[in-house]
Scaffold this motif. Structure first.
Motif: not given
Length: 182
Positions: A11-14, A20-25
């Motif tokens: 799981v990588e933060p985007l 700023e983190i806006y989603a996770y991959a």
């Protein structure tokens, strides 16, 4: 068709331009075939260890660059060692004193000759019992990185105490029979 799989999951933060983190991959890699191969290798190693224990033998690898031995579990068990790696000089402490020089000379000659070797010696095991041991090995050449040079020596050590005891008993019986006939 359903089948179990082994997955490596990440799981990588985007992040946006401001950090700023806006989603996770979420990324998953199927590792099922690799895990199956790993389990086959582990099973083969288990069978090897069982066969060695049954045959009262073990294996070792000698690195001539570091003069260290990597010992199988059977060898470590016989010597009462927890660590898998042992300096060659420390192994000599387990050989009975009257055989150390001969064993060291045989090993040194094999290293210099980069050749196979075979000899018998006597070890004192973890229980203090003397063990007749047959040791043999072969040079492993590393043709990829150092053509013609020995990378390591792979060998086996086998407890031949029972065989030597039987030979001695037969010799004693033969000598006694000769004495009675004389």
């Amino acid at each position: 068709q359903e089948r179990p799989v082994w997955l490596e999951e990440n799981v990588e933060p985007l992040k946006d331009e401001d950090g700023e983190i806006y989603a996770y991959a979420y990324v998953a890699h199927d590792q099922t075939e690799q895990r199956a191969r790993q389990m086959q290798v582990e099973q083969s190693l288990l069978f090897l260890e069982m066969a060695q224990t049954t045959a009262a033998m073990g294996h070792f690898n000698l690195d001539p660059a570091t003069m260290t031995l990597t010992l199988s579990s059977w060898v470590r068990d016989q010597l009462g060692l927890a660590e898998e790696i042992l300096p060659l000089a420390e192994l000599m402490d387990f050989i009975v004193e009257e055989r150390r020089e001969e064993a060291a000379a045989t090993i040194a000659a094999a290293i210099v000759a980069e050749d196979e070797f075979s000899f018998e010696t006597i070890f004192r095991n973890v229980d203090g019992r003397l063990m007749d041991i047959a040791i043999s090995g072969v040079a492993i050449h590393n043709h990829d990185t150092a053509p013609g040079r020995v990378h390591s020596f792979f060998g086996i050590a086998q407890d031949i105490t029972a065989e030597r005891s039987a030979e001695n008993a037969l010799r004693t019986a033969r000598d006694e029979a000769r004495d009675q006939l004389a």
